[in-house]
Design a protein around this motif. Structure first.
Motif: not given
Length: 415
Positions: A316-342
């Motif tokens: 029940t203990m965790s390094r809380i900021f470690l989750l920030n480094e576990k993004w599972p995709y090659p592009l960041m969310p903003s990059e997907y928005v710029q590429r495919q969202f309108h």
């Protein structure tokens, strides 16, 4: 300066008022969407005389006045009339969504919803196919049954339509892996995805839907003096609550990896405004980035004195900021928005000002023809005012170039 090639992302086809009453399966016609006109003496001096009332479970009694900016003509099911109006407004092409039938297309009664969709899409095939060079109607696809949704996508794309309308509030979630069948069908049919405000979430057994409650409350507030409470509530509903649906759609799709797995698909969110998009893309990226000063070895949780002092023991203990480094995709969310969202807007200076945060291609303009809250009849005036100081290439992309590229509208050759 030559006129921009203008593609409106937001128009509406005013369906014939008896479309569903005459074409739905007979056992569903009593519950179908239908409308009626009635005339009264103006409620205020010089005011509207002709009103239209909607009949459909959950929205029974929804009433609006005639769209006066059509000069008394109501372009019901007449593409030639629509083209005349687009010409008069300086709009070269338009994506057009259902009108009041939106309220019957996405309910928790699948038989009723899919019947409405089949009738409406059949009507589009019958009436609008010859006008695809300028009018792109979105074909509604209920998601209450995936087999039927896939079959309807295949039917409309085979007929020649390439724009699909999915509910903003789906019966499942947009991170549901079952929806990969929908994304596959859209991709295989060469279609693109649209979401329009006020779609989905209708409970047929609820005699007063949440939307109708909002409408009645809005009318009550308008007809009373403004109070500190009502002023605060309007700010909250217009500035915060109204942005939750489109933000959730984007987060669900990107979090599920849909744009990563289906890079051919574009997702357009219509009539939600776009001022919120810059804060969303910033916050999504921040959620998956360990910032300066954030200690990656900072632990937080609940210590168990009876367990071993190990990672496994102190689960029940965790390094809380470690989750920030576990993004599972090659592009960041903003990059997907710029590429495919309108995200569309009509009159939104904040969205234009933030275009370099969101990405220019993430913003598309729409007139909301022929609705009274839109810019029809004054669109060129709005564009000239809204884009003062914006470089030509960026303005041209937002008012039409981006959507023309996504949907294949042919722009005139530049000299």
């Amino acid at each position: 300066m030559s006129k921009d090639f203008v593609v409106s992302a937001d128009g509406h086809i005013l369906e014939p008022i008896d479309l569903f009453k005459t074409r739905m399966p007979e056992h569903l016609r009593e519950r179908a969407v239908w409308e009626e006109d009635f005339e009264v003496e103006p409620l205020v001096e010089g005011g509207a005389r002709v009103f239209r009332r909607l009949h459909t479970p959950g929205f029974d009694g929804w009433t609006i006045s005639r769209y006066r900016q059509t000069s008394g003509r109501t372009p019901e099911g007449d593409p030639e009339h629509i083209l005349e109006d687009l010409d008069s407004d300086g709009v070269d092409a338009c994506v057009m969504h259902p009108n009041l039938s939106i309220f019957g297309l996405y309910s928790d009664d699948h038989e009723l919803s899919i019947a409405h969709a089949r009738v409406y899409n059949g009507y589009l095939i019958e009436r609008f196919l010859p006008y695809r060079d300028r009018i792109a109607p979105t074909c509604p696809i209920p998601l209450t049954d995936i087999d039927d949704a896939v079959a309807e996508i295949e039917r409309v794309t085979s007929a020649g339509f390439k724009t699909l309308l999915l509910p903003g509030i789906p019966p499942t979630t947009y991170w549901d892996p079952e929806l990969d069948r929908v994304w596959n069908a859209a991709r295989d049919g060469g279609a693109q995805i649209f979401f329009h405000t006020q779609t989905g979430g209708v409970k047929m057994k609820n005699p007063s839907s949440s939307t109708m409650r909002v409408v009645k409350e809005n009318a009550r507030q308008v007809n009373q003096p403004v109070t500190p409470k009502s002023a605060a509530e309007r700010l909250y509903t217009q500035s915060v609550l109204s942005t939750l649906v489109p933000q959730k759609v984007i987060c669900d799709l990107i979090g599920a990896g849909v744009p990563e797995r289906f890079p051919e698909l574009h997702f357009s969110l219509i009539e939600f405004n776009a001022h919120w998009l810059s804060s969303l893309v910033g916050a999504m990226d921040k959620a998956w980035t360990t910032g300066i000063g954030q200690d990656s070895d900072w632990w937080i949780g609940s210590w168990d004195d009876d367990a071993p002092a190990t990672v496994e023991g102190q689960s029940t203990m965790s390094r809380i900021f470690l989750l920030n480094e576990k993004w599972p995709y090659p592009l960041m969310p903003s990059e997907y928005v710029q590429r495919q969202f309108h995200v569309s807007f009509s009159d939104d200076p904040a969205a234009v000002a933030a275009r370099h945060v969101t990405g220019v291609s993430s913003l598309i303009w729409g007139s909301d023809y022929p609705h009274a809250e839109g810019t029809f009849r004054r669109s060129q005036e709005l564009i000239a005012d809204q884009f003062k100081g914006v470089p030509d290439d960026e303005r041209k992309a937002i008012v039409g170039g981006t959507l023309a590229d996504v949907l294949g509208f042919k722009q005139p050759a530049t000299v």
